[in-house]
Design a protein around this motif. Structure first.
Motif, short mmCIF file in Angstrom:
data_model
loop_
_atom_site.label_atom_id
_atom_site.label_comp_id
_atom_site.label_asym_id
_atom_site.label_seq_id
_atom_site.Cartn_x
_atom_site.Cartn_y
_atom_site.Cartn_z
N GLU A 534 0.83 -1.21 0.00
CA GLU A 534 0.00 0.00 0.00
C GLU A 534 0.86 1.26 0.00
O GLU A 534 0.49 2.27 -0.60
CB GLU A 534 -0.94 -0.03 1.20
CG GLU A 534 -2.00 -1.12 1.11
CD GLU A 534 -2.86 -1.21 2.36
OE1 GLU A 534 -2.52 -0.50 3.34
OE2 GLU A 534 -3.85 -1.97 2.35
N ALA A 535 2.02 1.20 0.66
CA ALA A 535 2.93 2.35 0.64
C ALA A 535 3.49 2.58 -0.76
O ALA A 535 3.62 3.73 -1.22
CB ALA A 535 4.06 2.12 1.64
N LEU A 537 1.93 1.82 -3.51
CA LEU A 537 0.82 2.40 -4.26
C LEU A 537 0.72 3.90 -4.05
O LEU A 537 0.49 4.67 -4.99
CB LEU A 537 -0.50 1.73 -3.85
CG LEU A 537 -0.82 0.35 -4.44
CD1 LEU A 537 -2.14 -0.17 -3.89
CD2 LEU A 537 -0.86 0.40 -5.95
N GLU A 538 0.93 4.34 -2.82
CA GLU A 538 0.88 5.77 -2.53
C GLU A 538 2.00 6.51 -3.26
O GLU A 538 1.78 7.59 -3.82
CB GLU A 538 0.99 6.00 -1.02
CG GLU A 538 -0.27 5.67 -0.25
CD GLU A 538 -1.43 6.56 -0.65
OE1 GLU A 538 -1.21 7.77 -0.87
OE2 GLU A 538 -2.56 6.03 -0.79
N ASP A 539 3.18 5.92 -3.27
CA ASP A 539 4.29 6.56 -3.99
C ASP A 539 4.01 6.63 -5.49
O ASP A 539 4.37 7.61 -6.15
CB ASP A 539 5.59 5.79 -3.73
CG ASP A 539 6.25 6.21 -2.42
OD1 ASP A 539 6.22 7.41 -2.11
OD2 ASP A 539 6.79 5.33 -1.73
N LYS A 541 1.03 6.84 -6.89
CA LYS A 541 0.03 7.88 -7.10
C LYS A 541 0.63 9.28 -6.98
O LYS A 541 0.20 10.21 -7.66
CB LYS A 541 -1.11 7.72 -6.09
CG LYS A 541 -1.93 6.45 -6.28
CD LYS A 541 -2.98 6.29 -5.20
CE LYS A 541 -3.75 4.98 -5.37
NZ LYS A 541 -4.75 4.80 -4.28
N ASN A 542 1.65 9.42 -6.13
CA ASN A 542 2.30 10.72 -5.93
C ASN A 542 3.39 11.00 -6.96
O ASN A 542 4.05 12.04 -6.91
CB ASN A 542 2.89 10.80 -4.53
CG ASN A 542 1.82 10.71 -3.45
OD1 ASN A 542 0.66 11.06 -3.68
ND2 ASN A 542 2.19 10.22 -2.27
N GLU A 622 6.92 7.36 1.00
CA GLU A 622 5.95 6.53 1.71
C GLU A 622 6.48 5.12 1.94
O GLU A 622 6.34 4.56 3.03
CB GLU A 622 4.64 6.48 0.91
CG GLU A 622 3.96 7.80 0.71
CD GLU A 622 3.47 8.39 2.02
OE1 GLU A 622 3.22 7.62 2.96
OE2 GLU A 622 3.34 9.63 2.10
N THR A 623 7.10 4.54 0.91
CA THR A 623 7.62 3.17 1.04
C THR A 623 8.76 3.11 2.04
O THR A 623 8.81 2.19 2.88
CB THR A 623 8.09 2.66 -0.33
OG1 THR A 623 7.04 2.78 -1.28
CG2 THR A 623 8.54 1.22 -0.25
N CYS A 626 7.43 3.37 5.56
CA CYS A 626 6.78 2.12 5.99
C CYS A 626 7.80 1.05 6.34
O CYS A 626 7.68 0.39 7.38
CB CYS A 626 5.84 1.63 4.89
SG CYS A 626 5.07 0.05 5.22
#
Length: 679
Positions: A534-535, A537-539, A541-542, A622-623, A626
């Motif tokens: 999920e981390a 995925l956030e990266d 998207k950003n 984010e990754t 995490c």
């Protein structure tokens, strides 16, 4: 009183079995060694227990792999034995003077050959069944299916050998024609693949299997399969999850039945040919009159295509700049030369004479013309193979491989990206500026491979492999391959699709983090892997993960600046501002990274785990946050925390009664101390 017509002669049947006894006795002896060796091995190991699933698996494996190959080889020997009298005029005359009609000879000899084929299988199978019964196991279903499969495959192969035996009257030509007909399809398929890859840009050669059912042995080995069904079992003592084999299934048995029906047709044709076969044809390569032109022209064309390609490879390809490409003029010359040689060689065999040149010009000219037309058809893409792009409505999935991108697009889920991929494919065909040519390399160029694989809704696959040269200038020119490829690979929707972020049914099983240079690694359980996924995925998207920067050779660019010499060009010239800009773009990727491998499963294929390969770069905030929170990445640098040998691995899971979330938690310090105290 009218005499009764007999279709079977017991005396001739026994005579064939006794006369050719080594043909069935030696294979029977070899087959009997298999169960004997198994028994001796059990005696040595003092282990007389066999699982029923293991026996079933052995039966099906033998039927799947051994029986087609053995029957292919054994059938031609048995056919050559029982039909050998057809190849000698004196032997044929003697057999036809016996008080047995041709119908009786045909049935008796066929049954003799089938019996010789089946005796080794019967002896080997009986001893194997006896051995398994002694062990207390007898899988009845597997045994019956195997017996039926052996009967049907033996019948088909011997029927095909019988059919070939009546086409020719020469003992040497019979096995050659037998194996040629059995493997003509893959030989032509690979030859056509070589021509396609040599003339068509992006089209790969090799074996396509388009008409694979015309090669029974290959089709049986590839189409039939043995399916193993497992259940996951948790050991209550060690708390280790293992797989237990619960069932073995033989898949696509119907294929064997279809070939048996084909055997009936071939046997019927063989009988029809035998009734009209002239005794004077004994010793001729073609025993049937209408087969003579078939042998002559098919042999000439095969020699022209196969021999011509071989001659071209030997005498012309070494001088080509691009080895895999084909040049039309020298190829036509080589094929015509070998085709004419083949035409006259087959004619000499058919006529049993060297004097075959008189009146042969029209036939030889026809062979040369056909070979020229075949080459011209490939050169000018008459059937549109090179220009073919699948229609959107026919596509099931599209796989794209280029650079660091590994993308699978599904119809109905990624339709927008599929449309962009099709536009890229069309441009790859039309834009010749992206094709690699024999030119000097440069720092602002990059050679890459665009790999496309379509799976169509009708089950067919289309594969294309394009070698492209990407340049800095063309990256900003709309309508070029470089521009479309850059737009597609760096599309936010593409990054999400690469991570399967548009799916809510993805099951994350585990993950592993490893250092690129240190070799240190850490394993993550399902809960931890889900958090890391999920981390990422956030990266994505950003915009901090997955962007492809095509020209990133930082060391090479720095060396050009340090030496003031562009060693890719003869004059050493370069544009300093351009190189500085390239270096700035390359630095965005960062030099150090860690490798994160995430294992997952999809509902469509729960038995198979797939992997996401993620390079953790410095910009992936984010990754990195995490992974540091999970304690597998050092807090001050992008370095994986090394695992000590005496510390339980991060994937060690305390399996206890409760929910799956409870079982997926890592071992805490108290549990570690307890385990160490017990040890």
């Amino acid at each position: 009183m009218r005499s009764k017509t007999s279709f079977f002669n017991k005396t001739l049947y026994k005579k064939n079995l006794s006369r050719f006894w080594p043909l069935w006795a030696l294979p029977s002896f070899g087959g009997a060694l298999v169960p004997t060796t198994m028994l001796l091995q059990m005696v040595r190991q003092k282990d007389f227990h066999l699982e029923e699933m293991t026996i079933t698996e052995s039966y099906y494996a033998a039927l799947h792999t051994l029986v087609p190959i053995l029957s292919l080889l054994y059938a031609v020997l048995c056919a050559a034995a029982v039909w050998g009298y057809l190849y000698n005029s004196r032997s044929q005359g003697l057999m036809h003077r016996l008080p047995i009609r041709r119908e009786g000879l045909f049935v008796t000899n066929f049954l003799s050959g089938m019996t010789m084929m089946l005796i080794p299988y019967v002896i080997t199978g009986a001893l194997t069944v006896l051995l398994t019964v002694m062990m207390g196991q007898l899988p009845v279903k597997a045994l019956l299916l195997t017996v039926l499969g052996v009967l049907l495959e033996s019948f088909f192969y011997f029927s095909s050998a019988t059919f070939v035996a009546f086409l020719t009257g020469n003992a040497s030509a019979m096995p050659v024609l037998y194996f040629l007909l059995h493997f003509l399809e893959p030989a032509l398929d690979m030859l056509m693949g070589t021509l396609k890859s040599g003339f068509y840009y992006g089209v790969s050669g090799g074996y396509s299997g388009l008409l694979e059912n015309l090669c029974p042995t290959v089709y049986l080995l590839r189409k039939i399969d043995v399916n193993h069904i497992y259940n996951e079992v948790l050991d209550p003592e060690t708390q280790v999850m293992s797989q237990e084999l619960v069932a073995v299934e033989f898949q696509n048995f119907w294929v064997i039945g279809v070939y048996a029906l084909v055997g009936v047709v071939l046997l019927t044709l063989a009988y029809a040919i035998y009734r009209r076969r002239s005794s004077e044809r004994a010793g001729d390569v073609a025993a049937v009159g209408w087969m003579r032109p078939v042998f002559r022209y098919s042999g000439a064309l095969l020699a022209g295509l196969g021999g011509g390609m071989l001659l071209y490879t030997l005498v012309w390809r070494p001088f080509q700049i691009t080895y895999d490409d084909l040049e039309i003029v020298p190829l036509v010359i080589c094929m015509v030369i070998m085709g004419l040689i083949g035409y006259y060689a087959v004619s000499m065999l058919l006529e049993k004479s060297l004097r075959v040149f008189r009146g042969s010009v029209p036939g030889a000219a026809a062979v040369a013309v056909v070979l020229c037309l075949i080459c011209a058809g490939f050169r000018f893409d008459v059937f549109g193979v090179e220009r073919y792009v699948p229609k959107t409505e026919k596509i099931q999935t599209v796989e794209l491989r280029v650079g660091g991108n590994d993308l699978t697009l599904e119809s109905g889920r990624n339709d927008t990206l599929i449309q962009k991929t099709l536009a890229l494919h069309q441009t790859l065909i039309e834009d010749e500026g992206a094709r690699i040519e024999a030119s000097d390399y440069d720092y602002n160029k990059r050679d890459d491979v665009v790999n496309l694989r379509y799976t169509l809704k009708d089950g067919r696959t289309v594969h294309r492999n394009y070698d492209v040269r990407l340049t800095w200038e063309r990256m900003n020119q709309e309508g070029t391959v470089d521009y479309l490829l850059n737009q597609l690979c760096n599309d936010p929707e593409t990054l999400l699709a690469r991570l399967h972020g548009d799916r809510t049914d993805l099951k994350i099983r585990s993950a592993e983090l490893s250092g690129y240079t240190t070799g240190a690694y850490q394993s993550l359980n399902a809960t931890q892997a889900r958090q890391a996924y999920e981390a990422v995925l956030e990266d994505a998207k950003n915009g901090n993960w997955g962007r492809e920067i095509w020209f990133e050779d930082l060391g090479t660019l720095q060396e050009i600046l340090n030496t003031n010499n562009n060693f890719f060009r003869e004059d050493g010239s370069f544009d300093r501002d351009e190189i500085l800009l390239l270096m700035e773009r390359a630095k965005q990727l960062g030099d150090p990274f860690a490798e994160l491998n995430i294992w997952y499963q999809t509902p469509e294929d729960e038995a198979l785990s797939s992997t996401l390969y993620i390079r953790v770069r410095p910009g992936m905030r984010e990754t990195i946050a995490c992974l540091r929170k999970l304690g597998v990445l050092k807090p001050d640098q992008l370095t994986v925390v090394e695992t000590e040998d005496d510390t339980p691995h991060a994937t060690s899971i305390a399996y206890e009664e409760g929910t799956s979330d409870e079982r997926e938690q890592p071992i805490d310090n108290a549990t570690v101390a307890m385990i160490e105290g017990e040890n």
